[in-house]
Design a protein around this motif. Structure first.
Motif, PDB file in Angstrom:
ATOM      1  N   UNK A  78       0.832  -1.207   0.000  1.00 41.55           N
ATOM      2  CA  UNK A  78       0.000   0.000   0.000  1.00 41.55           C
ATOM      3  C   UNK A  78       0.862   1.250   0.000  1.00 41.55           C
ATOM      4  N   UNK A  79       0.593   2.119  -0.936  1.00 45.30           N
ATOM      5  CA  UNK A  79       1.208   3.433  -0.880  1.00 45.30           C
ATOM      6  C   UNK A  79       0.124   4.400  -0.435  1.00 45.30           C
ATOM      7  N   UNK A  80       0.383   5.102   0.650  1.00 45.22           N
ATOM      8  CA  UNK A  80      -0.627   5.974   1.215  1.00 45.22           C
ATOM      9  C   UNK A  80      -0.273   7.429   0.927  1.00 45.22           C
ATOM     10  N   UNK A  81      -1.194   8.145   0.317  1.00 51.15           N
ATOM     11  CA  UNK A  81      -0.973   9.567   0.053  1.00 51.15           C
ATOM     12  C   UNK A  81      -2.097  10.357   0.707  1.00 51.15           C
ATOM     13  N   UNK A  82      -1.746  11.107   1.741  1.00 52.94           N
ATOM     14  CA  UNK A  82      -2.770  11.914   2.391  1.00 52.94           C
ATOM     15  C   UNK A  82      -2.728  13.313   1.794  1.00 52.94           C
ATOM     16  N   UNK A  83      -3.678  14.129   2.135  1.00 51.71           N
ATOM     17  CA  UNK A  83      -3.818  15.503   1.642  1.00 51.71           C
ATOM     18  C   UNK A  83      -3.751  15.509   0.108  1.00 51.71           C
ATOM     19  N   UNK A  84      -4.321  14.464  -0.473  1.00 52.34           N
ATOM     20  CA  UNK A  84      -4.178  14.255  -1.910  1.00 52.34           C
ATOM     21  C   UNK A  84      -5.545  14.087  -2.572  1.00 52.34           C
ATOM     22  N   UNK A  85      -5.691  14.702  -3.731  1.00 54.16           N
ATOM     23  CA  UNK A  85      -6.946  14.573  -4.472  1.00 54.16           C
ATOM     24  C   UNK A  85      -6.655  14.208  -5.927  1.00 54.16           C
TER      25      UNK A  85
END
Lengths: 1012, 140, 222
Positions: A78-85
């Protein structure tokens, strides 16, 4: 992280890191598929993290699934990208190109240690949820509280330079910029969630000016221990505990208010019940709780029992009424509700201290934009249009939806859809050639059994976290003087790459055979150091972590001397304990990759096809002589879908599939083995010949039966039919239907009764469906539906509305005053009490349709439950492991349940569960072997007195007295709780990793030091 | 006696109280350093023997911290633990130790605050009770 | 099985007061099964006694040991050297075990740590109930498998008495009336006519009425 593959399409993009998105990502990762999980917020968690407790268990239960999730898979896949749209999408199924935009966090996640210095000094400009806990501490239980780091709000920061300086880890990076990145993926799962209806503009409810009128979510926060009132139930206006609380249902739902959705929001009835019950349970029994409702829609599995508990045990008052307004008389803090009752024309006024508005779900502008970018079509309520039998499939191939974005729903259904979406999204991935994994270096373990213990103690300073409170050198010196300690060393950041390498080297060079790490929590870091030991040629269970950060320096920073002494103690205790440790082996068993599906209805076939398409051998054992199950008797869905065509097509696919073997007239007779390697025996075919199947997974899709209670002249008069029979009759005899003048339908026949307390879920929409079908044939027919609560949840509400518009008369009856049915020649007289008229009304019906619903197939479920050793609900359905979070997993690993074997449901819902089960099964099928860990109870037969105390103590029924006359515990079945150990009167059982001598060594060490 | 610092052993369930202790850490909620935590897989694993041994060796107080009612990862370990604690409390009285020195508490994983609070209250309580008569005599 | 319960600690402390070195001896048979005298209870008691001693300002050396059965001489024989090193023995066996030790080690003080209670059966986890008084002339064959001697407070042979109400004995609501149970069972078995048979007065000689009893198996006895 397989970042190197970013440019390949071999992955799934999951948009939205709420509970559903996390479930989808984890299912994919555990099945060894690559995932990019993005969320627009700065940590993941979604709406559930705001809830205090969840129905129907009234617990926050996330912790119960957390231990099952494999850390390494998460990291690897899993690659997690927060604050991302998502900014842009192009391409098509199998080959999408997506542009993702990440906002700057101004913090380097690699460096941030979550020490909190920035927050302490600059609380105004640092955004922090310790995981998720700021809003609900209960959810910190979830190790997925990720990323556990901070983010900076630069606009609010006055002294930026000072802020940068305060961070000793140098993690604050002011040059952080929004990043656009292009990724490729095969499929996309959208689970961005939904908003909650904002009632501010509805002035008659006073939400915007009366502080004691709150939404249900706000009330949840007030109840929560971490909420604004610290868990006390207080009126916002007066700060006093309310004496009377009212809930008003359907705010923003069922098309009643301005800007409200036409649909039913599905979860609010249970939500309100939970809040009312928790109010009574947690606070005062004498707080009056009143729910103003239109229909109580408790249609989920065992939800009706929850409603009954609220009524009978907790005295929650139910008023079937829609209050007209909430007003506040001048100079008071009372809230005056004016309403009328269903059996009265008068207006009543009643005072409450607090009013909770049960606000429904609504799609947000953001998600509508997202849908547009994705190119998926939305319905008139702005929810995605989905395939008629498969609600997670959108109009755009390769794009799937789950959770409240798909439609209003509760947590279990979100979890099911999330798994289902994972299953379908995974199917779009390119065939991966199982990479001949670079043969893992065979780790040779040194045999240390005969060696004298030789302990290495490595103590972290963890930056300032430990080092600024205690003197690490003192700790090292103290540790070095302990018995058996050969090496004691300070290690800076013990978990950093260089320190890890240094520890490894030291172990090898000094010939250490036990290791103690003085650092942070074993909960988070044990696995990491276990891996390190293996790399150093030691058994991984020869390490112990002394938690001197979380449980010493962090909590005693104000008293450094005490902190240091405690840290010394903790390290000494760990040394004493690790000296007693011995090498352990993880229990592993090879995974058999065949699947047995019990039941050949739509659910069983759907699950089978999914798994067979992935290359697994599937056996379908069907009790009857043909596939299709109950669906063979169904014609169309409420939405007009052709069920017969759907079933026929599916049967054809199953029969012609190379990887599926169908066994009809199959009767399962025996079962043995353990997760990953089951053997099931069955008799089948006309000769009932016996055969055995070896399989690693068992899927229960045994369905349910259509109920047929002896009531209301059913089976006595030809004019009385079940809804199922009615549908066929309409289809076969339209000419006769054209003659009908009056038709009566009675709901809840055989459901929601004493004998069968649960709601059958499907009957209300069935009645609506058949009513509309009758009107299509005979527009002049007068149809009376006698109901208790109309439970046309979610988008079914539209059809209920339509039926009313077309003149169907819906009349509520009370359970205590059921309709009376009498044969009257060519007609049936149905007499019911009309509450509004206040008198009995008799209808001479040409046809009486009974909504008889479903019941569990008691006999065959009981039989199967006994053979497979699985639990059932009181009404005979199979009971899943966790009603909320593991809705299709059975408590026995390797067993899954789907469709109406789980509880009554519609075809769409069964198909979704079937897909979900296929995804969950694949998480196991992707493994070549199953590791069961090493924490198991082991009996010393020589000491055992065969007293049976362990047999009775085990919550899972694992110990048994073997042929040699002593207790035996199968380590593959042992859950490792140690309850047998603590109850054994002969002290014949030990729990590996937590042996008595290790626990006592800690105790003794602690006091030896003190008395010394 | 004025400077009496009790030593208290806390057997904490891995799934709840131990996690709550970590949580108290990450939220920097101070509590007395007198409390020494021993991690166990379930409060139901804590043997009566572990408890009496701790007292025999000189503990001034012991508590077992399990999950909230109905939350046990292993179904009913916390319920069993509570019964066991009540049993051992009676035994302590027989021995001549105040049963208040032993306690069962329930803390969910998320309750960092409660963990710190419980640690403080119990330490205060034991401080008031004074040193364990066993330790006091043993060190004579 | 033989059931037993630990004696009050106070009594035990008194027993061992004069001694410095105690052998605390468990038994891995009946008393382990009824959680009164197995390895676990030996540990608990050792700790309790030690603490009580410490509290009074002295200490005691307690050696803990558990053997398979204290009522068999061969097992007891193996204890010789251990008993040598002790001033007294505190036995956690039933009365039979305690006596066996006392017989074999005549010059060593031996004390019982348990009160031996009854021959009983396990009802459920942690609950044991009296089922047999060893009357030596079993009646169960005619009383529907329920023993009026051990389970009727009055040991009535032809019951019930007037104190039986709604199936319970007048001594306590928690005690089933044995004769109600007998009647119910006979009814289930379709043998209610047997209830009418008068059971003659019991001859208690087989039950110890004529002194200590002994069983001799001639084929085995040496």
């Amino acid at each position: 992280m397989q970042n190197s593959k970013t440019n390949q399409n071999n992955k799934v993009l999951v948009v939205g890191g709420g509970l559903g998105g996390i479930r989808t990502a984890l299912d994919l990762a555990e099945a060894k598929k690559n995932v990019i999980l993005i969320d627009k917020d700065y940590t993941i968690g979604g709406l559930m993290t705001q809830l205090d407790r969840t129905f129907p268990t009234n617990n926050c239960d996330l912790c119960t699934i957390a231990p099952h999730l494999s850390e390494s898979n998460r990291q690897e896949y899993i690659e997690l990208l927060t604050m991302t749209t998502v900014s842009n999408v192009s391409g098509e199924k199998g080959n999408f190109s997506v542009t993702l935009t990440s906002k700057p966090r101004y913090i380097n996640l690699e460096r941030c240690t979550a020490c909190g210095d920035c927050l302490t000094h600059f609380p105004g400009c640092v955004r922090f949820n310790p995981g998720l806990d700021h809003r609900a501490p209960t959810c910190m239980r979830y190790p997925q509280a990720t990323p556990q780091a901070y983010s900076i709000d630069l606009d609010k920061c006055e002294d930026v330079e000072a802020l940068v300086k305060i961070c000793k880890a140098g993690a604050i990076n002011l040059d952080d910029m929004p990043i656009n990145r292009e990724i490729k993926c095969s499929s996309i799962v959208l689970s961005p969630g939904a908003d909650v209806f904002d009632p501010s503009h509805l002035d008659y409810l006073g939400y915007s000016n009366l502080p004691d009128v709150v939404t249900s979510l706000e009330y949840e926060r007030i109840l929560s221990a971490s909420g604004p009132t610290g868990g006390e139930l207080l009126c916002p206006s007066t700060g006093k505990q309310p004496k009377k609380v009212a809930w008003i249902q359907c705010i923003g739902s069922r098309g009643l208010q301005k800007e409200a959705g036409a649909y039913c929001s599905n979860a609010c009835c249970m939500f309100a019940l939970k809040e009312a019950i928790v109010t009574k349970e947690r606070f005062q029994k004498d707080i009056e709780t009143t729910i103003f409702y239109m229909d109580m829609r408790t249609f989920g599995k065992d939800y009706e029992l929850y409603l009954n508990r609220a009524k009978n045990e907790f005295d929650v008052r139910f008023l079937r009424s829609r209050p007209h307004s909430i007003l506040q008389p001048d100079g008071t803090t009372d809230l005056t509700l004016s309403y009328t009752k269903e059996d009265s024309t008068k207006r009543f006024e009643e005072q409450f201290d607090m009013v909770v508005l049960s606000t429904g779900f609504k799609t947000s502008a953001d998600t509508r934009q997202l849908a547009e970018k994705m190119g998926i079509e939305l319905n008139s309520d702005f929810f995605p249009i989905t395939e008629e039998f498969n609600p997670v499939v959108t109009t755009k191939p390769g794009v799937y939806v789950a959770g409240t974005f798909e439609g209003p729903k509760d947590i279990p259904e979100t979890m099911v859809q999330a798994s289902a979406a994972a299953c379908l999204a995974a199917a779009d991935l390119p065939e991966t050639i199982v990479e001949a994994q670079a043969p893992k270096e065979e780790l040779v373990e040194r045999d240390v059994l005969l060696e004298e213990p030789k302990v290495g103690v490595f103590i972290c300073d963890c930056g300032d976290n430990i080092g600024s409170v205690v003197n690490v050198d003192n700790l090292v010196a103290h540790a070095a003087a302990l018995p058996y300690v050969a090496v004691a060393k300070a290690e800076g950041h013990g978990c950093s790459r260089s320190s890890m390498e240094d520890i490894r080297k030291t172990i090898v060079e000094e010939g250490l055979n036990r290791v103690v790490i003085g650092g942070c929590s074993p909960r988070t870091h044990e696995e990491k150091f276990q891996d390190l030991l293996q790399k150093a040629g030691l058994n991984k269970y020869l390490v112990e972590i002394a938690n001197i950060r979380d449980q010493a320096t962090w909590v005693h920073s104000g008293k450094p001397k005490e902190a240091e002494k405690k840290a010394e103690d903790l390290i000494a205790m760990s040394v004493a304990s690790v000296v007693q440790a011995h090498p352990l082996e993880d229990q592993t068993i090879p995974m058999n990759k065949n699947v047995l599906v019990v039941g050949g209805g739509i659910t069983g076939m759907t699950a089978a096809l999914n798994l067979a398409d992935r290359g697994y051998q599937v056996y379908i054992a069907e009790k009857s002589d043909k596939l299709g199950g109950l669906a063979n008797f169904l014609l169309t869905t409420l939405e007009g879908g052709d069920i017969q065509a759907f079933v026929a097509n599916m049967i054809e696919k199953v029969k012609s599939h190379d990887n599926i073997q169908v066994i009809t007239r199959a009767l399962i007779v025996d079962h043995s083995g353990m997760p990953g390697m089951f053997t099931t025996g069955m008799q089948s075919g006309p000769q009932m010949s016996y055969r055995q199947i070896e399989h690693g997974i068992t899927i229960l899709a045994t369905g349910a039966k259509s109920n047929r209670p002896k009531q209301y002249l059913l089976d006595e008069s030809p004019l009385v039919k079940t809804q199922l029979e009615t549908q066929r009759y309409l289809f076969e005899n339209p000419d006769k239907v054209k003659q009908w003048q009056n038709v009566v339908m009675i709901q809840c026949v055989g459901s929601r009764t004493k004998d069968n307390p649960n709601c059958s879920r499907i009957c209300c929409q069935n009645a609506v469906k058949n009513s509309l079908a009758i009107l299509d044939i005979n527009p002049d027919a007068r149809i009376f539906v006698l109901y208790r609560d109309m439970r046309t949840y979610a988008f079914q509400e539209k059809y209920y509305q339509m039926a009313r518009e077309r003149g169907v008369v819906f009349v509520r009856y009370d359970q205590d005053k059921p309709p009376v049915v009498e044969a009257a020649g060519d007609t049936i007289d149905v007499t019911y009490y009309d509450t509004i008229l206040g008198m009995n009304v008799t209808v001479c019906a040409d046809n009486l349709c009974l909504s008889t619903g479903m019941i569990a197939d008691q006999e065959s479920n009981k039989e199967l439950a006994m053979i497979f050793k699985l639990p059932r609900t009181e009404d005979g359905y199979f009971l899943e492991d966790h009603v909320k979070l593991r809705p299709v997993d059975m408590p026995v690993p390797g067993f899954f349940v789907a469709g109406t074997a789980h509880s009554p449901k519609l075809i769409r819902e069964s198909v979704t569960q079937a897909n979900a089960v296929a995804a969950r099964a694949q998480t196991m099928l992707a493994q070549d072997e199953i590791s069961l860990g090493a924490t198991a109870a082991i009996v010393d037969g020589k000491l055992c007195a065969a007293c049976l105390i362990c047999v009775r103590a085990c919550p899972f029924g694992v110990p048994f007295i073997n042929a040699d006359g002593y207790s035996e515990i199968d380590p593959a079945k042992c859950h490792g709780c140690g309850m047998c150990v603590s109850e054994c009167p002969a002290k014949a059982i030990q729990l590996m990793q937590f042996e008595d001598d290790r626990i006592l060594a800690k105790v003794e060490q602690l006091f030896e030091r003190i008395t010394a | 006696m004025e400077n009496f610092e009790p030593v208290i052993v806390a057997f904490c369930c891995h799934y709840c109280a131990y996690t709550a202790a970590d949580m108290a850490g990450s939220q920097r909620l101070p509590y007395p350093s007198n409390v020494k935590i021993i991690r166990v897989p379930c409060s139901g694993q804590v043997d009566s023997l572990h408890i009496v041994k701790a007292f025999e060796k000189g503990a001034d107080g012991v508590y077992v911290a399990g999950c909230l009612d109905g939350d046990c990862h292993f179904k009913n370990g916390n319920v069993k633990a509570a019964k066991r604690i009540a049993y051992v409390q009676k035994y302590l009285e027989e021995i001549g130790l105040e049963s208040e020195r032993l306690e069962m508490v329930n803390i969910s994983a998320g309750m960092g605050h409660r963990f710190a609070e419980v640690a403080s209250t119990i330490t205060e309580k034991i401080r008031k009770l004074g040193p364990s008569p066993i330790k006091a005599s043993a060190s004579l | 099985m033989i059931t037993a319960e630990r004696k009050p600690l106070e009594e035990l402390i008194e027993y061992i007061k004069p001694f410095k070195r105690i052998l605390l001896l468990g038994c891995n048979e009946c008393v382990t099964v009824c959680a009164a005298g197995g390895r676990k209870e030996v540990g608990m008691l050792a700790s309790g006694l030690q603490m009580a001693r410490l509290k009074s300002g002295t200490s005691v050396e307690i050696q803990q040991h558990t053997i398979e059965r204290q009522c068999d001489p061969e097992y007891v024989e193996e204890l010789a050297s251990m008993i040598d090193g002790a001033d007294a023995v505190l036995s956690m066996a039933c009365g039979c075990g305690v006596q066996q030790i006392a017989m074999r080690y005549k010059d060593k003080p031996v004390f019982p740590a348990l009160n031996t209670k009854f021959m009983g059966a396990s009802e459920r986890q942690g609950v044991w109930a009296e089922r047999c008084q060893g009357c030596g002339d079993c009646l169960l064959g005619i009383t529907g498998g329920i023993c009026p001697i051990s389970r009727c407070a009055k040991q009535l042979m032809n019951g019930p008495c007037g104190g039986s109400t709604t199936g319970k004995c007048e001594i306590s609501e928690d005690v089933d009336c044995a004769w109600q149970l007998i009647w119910d069972r006979l009814k289930t078995l379709g043998l209610t006519e047997r209830y009418l048979d008068i059971i003659p007065a019991k001859d208690w000689r087989t039950g110890g009425g004529s002194g200590p009893r002994k069983i001799i198996r001639e084929d085995l006895a040496e």
